[in-house]
Design an enzyme around this catalytic site. Structure first.
Site, PDB file in Angstrom:
ATOM      1  CG  HIS A 127      -5.370   3.782   0.292  1.00 36.73           C
ATOM      2  ND1 HIS A 127      -4.918   2.496   0.081  1.00 36.73           N
ATOM      3  CD2 HIS A 127      -6.643   3.814  -0.177  1.00 36.73           C
ATOM      4  CE1 HIS A 127      -5.873   1.780  -0.489  1.00 36.73           C
ATOM      5  NE2 HIS A 127      -6.929   2.553  -0.664  1.00 36.73           N
ATOM      6  CG  ASP A 129      -2.326   0.572   0.893  1.00 35.54           C
ATOM      7  OD1 ASP A 129      -2.381   1.757   0.524  1.00 35.54           O
ATOM      8  OD2 ASP A 129      -3.323  -0.152   1.014  1.00 35.54           O
ATOM      9  CB  SER A 142      -9.321   0.062  -0.640  1.00 37.38           C
ATOM     10  OG  SER A 142      -8.595   0.401  -1.781  1.00 37.38           O
TER      11      SER A 142
END
Length: 959
Positions: free
Chosen positions: A604, A561, A774
């Site tokens: 994120h 990520d 996600s």
């Protein structure tokens, strides 16, 4: 065997098992060594691993470059005169010898150990199987004869496992993987007030190139507790085996005796430590009986161990020891000691320059830190390409070789002859891996079209494919990662006041829910837990009753990520010791704060990670609390932490810098034997190297959980590949999230709309709701970890091949899925049901299907450069269209939902870079002059059609 512990017996049996698995290769090396000694074969013709040979020669070249000797004596020195050494090697060996000591055990036994820095010593696990054994032992240094033959009794030091003690889990039998080492702290002052630091220490070097088959070795040891000895007669390395299951050890010729356990094995060619001696290999007959030197069968009741015909010795590779040091779980109080040790070691992430440039092998941590701090411009040009900061006119390519002997060297010379100044390096992790040995990175200074240059490269003999290493888009667009609060998005300066009370959150799914009480708000914020049938207390009891809790705590989960970022919700949840940043190539996988002003998607990795390791009681204001990580919830009931390892593979979720970052991260994860990968990113288009590394992960048994993607309406890469577990997203009504990609290669669906996750607002830490596949992915990755932990022993017994573990999980996942009418087969076999998954019986091996077939292999062999360029540019058109408000295709292309406001300033810059690198501003190339269409609708239809034709079916185990 007499006076042999059960652990040592297992180690001997495992050594014999490994040896006889590759006996043909070892015997070939023995024959070649005999020819070498007769002058009928060259040393460099013995090794079958050309990359390792090249790395070995590079070390020699570096050593020579620091002397007055001409470089052209390199091959003469290694190939034709391998028995000649520089006299300075003696100083190095004496330095090594000073660090080696005799271990005196409390039960009267002996072993050997050596100092590795920070008052730490390494020996075998069968010498120190536990901290209690170590605590009753002594280290005796300088127990040896001096130059006059006089006896020195040396100095005695206490062993301090209370300060630091590390050893891998003990094997139950020889079928389990064995890493026979233990590291323990030593009292810094011994008898007669002698300082431990006076003996120095060695530096462990993880990089390859220290030795290859046929080269001379030596062992420094205390056999039977005797004075320090070295074996100097003709000792040769027999094998450096890279095959799965046999890549942790080396085999070599030498004489060792009881008490030699834990000895230091040194390669004389480079003067580098290559292994920790751990076991001898007994000669056996076809029934497995040990054979004596006189040819008779050995009888344990009457024969001594010395009568056995020991045909070879085995040592644990230093590279595998360093990897284990990075990854083994430790008590919190010992983490700093581990980090200090890592700071003085040469790991795979350090430049090979550091591995060969030190004036003395024995040096302190300050020296090492100074080495690591040297700027990259001190590295000789051409040794390494900084792939995160390539000059604007330097174009990069991932080159796939045809393979064969010396193909790397051959193609490198052709490239450099045709393109003076070109830089070439291996694609894999700093020369450490053999998984990507047929790939290389080529960087060429060029101001023309990158695709035309790729065509020129593919015309070079030995090159099968040249893929421009250019930015790739993810599909995690605004619709995926919208962060909803009462004031919309807190990062938008015009969005109004900051949210202070999440109870005011408005959603059609929770309009009739209790927003007023704390209990009601918690239920809303943890809706995803009930959706996947997650009850931490029930799961904890199941694992506890099954004696599987420690299995869970010992698992290794990698996160691909944007990296980690400190937020109270994920405090102590990311492993910051063995993390890595593949974008900037450093050992800190921290998400860059600099992006906070440019991206609404900052953090994120922090948000997706929170669904695995998020704290239930994070210290946030009570009205912000809610949702916690699925694995952290189990660990909390044991009063333990649970950490995942973040690998930063992209700066943000809009644009993946290069697919290479993901490929290299996967290479590292496979090599270091991680169990699960969670990847909340999708890539379009993928590359051949990505396809190959995913298959290698599958074959090794790594469960790779991937987001299906968003908005483009077809499953993206690598989620579509047969070897991955593909996850779509659902909403609180058990229906598909409108933005989720779908297709027949989706395995399962999980909560992905209105999931409660941490963010940073302009006022600091906060929580909000987000959308996307996600967020669905970590739910399935967590369930994979729980499934492995609960079934670990049975998995080992039932399945002999790595891929069977992946397929057994897929089987149980499909069979246990919660079926809902709204979830069609394009969104998987149903919704994740963790409770049902953990209670699902494992399938038999013959019920499992290997995911890869000839159809996938034909896709993986690559397509024409023209087709790849056309696909790349059409995808760029699609992404460009999806990020514009004015693009609203109708039912014709099934993209009917809003893609959100495009107010982030970074997108236009990213698109400009993307278009420039792709050659958009330089006109069409000859190859695609009549192919690429320019409109969004046409491009999307072409991409969708290509995806449908290039679709990979996966095994289906649904009822």
């Amino acid at each position: 065997m007499a006076n042999v512990s059960s652990l040592q017996q297992i180690s001997i049996e495992h050594a014999a098992k490994d040896y006889y698995q590759i006996e043909d290769q070892i015997e070939r090396v023995r024959r070649d060594i005999a020819l070498l000694q007769k002058g009928e074969k060259k040393l460099t013709e013995i090794s079958g691993n050309k990359d390792r040979l090249k790395a070995r020669l590079n070390r020699e070249k570096k050593i020579l470059s620091e002397t007055d000797q001409p470089i052209d004596i390199l091959l003469e020195r290694v190939i034709n005169n391998p028995d000649f050494q520089d006299a300075c090697i003696l100083d190095r060996l004496v330095s090594f010898s000073r660090t080696v000591g005799r271990i005196i055990l409390g039960n009267g036994g002996y072993g050997t150990g050596w100092l590795i820095g920070n008052n730490l010593m390494i020996t075998n696990q069968h010498v120190f199987p536990d901290a209690d054994t170590a605590s009753h032992a002594k280290l005796n240094l300088a127990y040896e004869r001096d130059v006059t033959g006089e006896i020195n009794s040396g100095y005695y030091f206490d062993i301090r496992p209370d300060i630091f003690f590390m050893t891998p889990p003990q094997p139950k039998d020889s079928d389990e993987e064995i890493l026979d080492f233990a590291i323990v702290a030593v009292e810094p002052v011994g008898t007669d007030n002698k300082k431990l630091s006076d003996f120095g220490h060695v530096i462990l070097d993880q990089n390859i190139g220290k030795v290859f088959e046929g080269e001379n070795c030596m062992i420094i040891q205390h056999p039977k507790g005797d004075y320090k000895k070295v074996v100097l007669r003709d000792i040769r390395l027999l094998t450096v085996e890279d095959a799965p299951g046999a890549d942790s050890h080396l085999f070599y010729q030498s004489d060792t005796l009881p008490g030699s356990s834990g000895s230091m094995v040194v390669a004389l060619g480079t003067g580098e430590i290559i292994a920790l001696h751990n076991a001898g290999v007994p000669k056996r007959d076809s029934q497995g009986n040990y054979i004596k030197k006189n040819g008779d069968i050995w009888n344990s009741a009457v024969d001594s161990d010395d009568s056995i015909d020991w045909i070879a010795n085995q040592g644990v590779r230093v590279s595998r020891i360093v990897s284990a040091i990075q990854n083994l779980p430790l008590p919190e109080k010992m983490e700093k000691v581990r980090q200090d040790l890592l700071n003085i070691m040469i790991t795979a992430e350090d430049s090979i320059v550091h591995a060969v440039s030190s004036k003395s092998v024995v040096r302190d941590s300050a020296d090492k830190q100074k080495d690591k701090a040297e700027p990259s411009d001190k590295i000789p040009s051409g040794d390494k390409i900084n792939m995160s900061d390539t000059p604007a006119n330097m174009q990069m390519f991932v080159v796939k070789l045809n393979g064969g002997p010396y193909s790397t060297e051959f193609v490198t010379q052709l490239i450099k002859a045709k393109y003076p100044g070109a830089q070439v390096e291996p694609y894999s992790n700093f020369n450490m891996s053999t998984l990507l040995k047929d790939y290389m990175i080529v960087s060429i200074r060029n101001s023309g079209n990158i695709w035309d240059l790729a065509a020129q490269l593919e015309a070079i003999e030995g090159i099968e494919e040249a893929e421009p290493e250019v930015p790739r888009f993810t599909t995690m667009k605004s619709g995926e990662d919208e962060l909803f609060t009462p004031s919309d998005n807190p990062f938008l300066e015009s969005s109004g006041d900051e949210p202070t009370d999440m109870s005011k959150y408005s959603s059609k799914y929770f309009s009739k829910s209790d927003h007023n009480s704390a209990k009601g708000r918690m239920k809303i914020r943890k809706w995803n837990h009930s959706a996947v049938n997650y009850d931490p207390v029930k799961i904890h009891k199941l694992l506890k009753d099954n004696n599987s809790i420690n299995n869970l705590l010992d698992l290794k989960i990698a996160q691909f990520d944007t990296g980690n970022f400190p937020h109270s919700k994920v405090k102590n949840g990311f492993n910051s010791v063995i993390d890595y940043d593949f974008v900037d190539r450093d050992s800190d996988a921290m998400d860059e704060r600099a992006w906070i002003k440019q991206l609404t998607h900052f953090g994120h990795g922090m948000r997706t990670g929170s669904l695995i390791i998020g704290n239930e009681h994070s210290g946030l204001p009570e009205d912000k609390e809610g949702n916690f990580g699925l694995l952290k919830g189990i660990a909390d009931l044991e009063n333990e932490d649970f950490r995942i390892v973040p690998f930063r593979v992209t700066k943000n979720v809009i644009l993946v810098g290069r697919v290479g970052e993901v490929v290299r991260a996967a290479d590292k994860v496979i090599t270091e034997r991680f169990d699960v990968i969670t990847m909340s990113l999708g890539i379009i288009p993928g590359t051949r190297a990505l396809k190959e590394i995913v298959k290698k992960a599958y074959d090794r048994g790594v469960i790779w959980c991937c987001a299906a993607g968003n908005q483009v309406k077809f499953v993206v890469e690598p989620a579509k590949y047969p070897g991955t577990i593909c996850i779509a997203a659902t909403n609180p009504e058990d229906k598909p999230w409108s933005g989720s990609c779908s297709g027949n290669n989706v395995d399962i669906a999980a909560p992905g709309e209105d999931v409660y996750v941490p963010i940073f607002s302009e006022k600091g830490e906060d929580m909000t709701y987000g959308n996307g596949t996600s967020y669905a992915t970590p739910h399935v990755a967590s369930s994979a970890a729980l499934w492995i932990a609960k079934n670990q022993d049975e998995i080992r017994k039932k399945y002999s091949q790595g891929w069977q573990r992946v397929e057994a999980f897929r089987y149980c996942l499909h069979r246990s899925a919660r079926k809902k009418p709204a979830i069609s087969s394009d969104y998987g076999k149903g919704i994740l049901d963790i409770d049902a998954l953990l209670n699902m019986p494992l399938p038999e091996a013959n019920e499992l299907k290997y995911a890869y077939d000839s159809r996938f292999e034909s896709y993986s062999t690559g397509s024409t450069l023209a087709a790849r360029e056309d696909q790349y540019k059409n995808i760029a058109n699609v992404i460009n269209g999806l990020t514009k408000d004015e693009v609203r295709p109708g039912k014709k292309v099934e993209l009917t939902e809003s893609t959100g406001s495009m107010t982030s300033s970074s997108r236009s810059a990213s698109l400009s870079t993307f278009r420039n690198v792709a050659g958009f501003d330089k006109g069409k190339t000859i190859l695609t002059e009549s192919m690429s269409s320019g409109t969004f609708i046409e491009s999307w239809e072409r991409v969708k059609k290509l995806n449908d034709e290039d679709n990979y079916s996966k095994p289906d185990y649904s009822n």
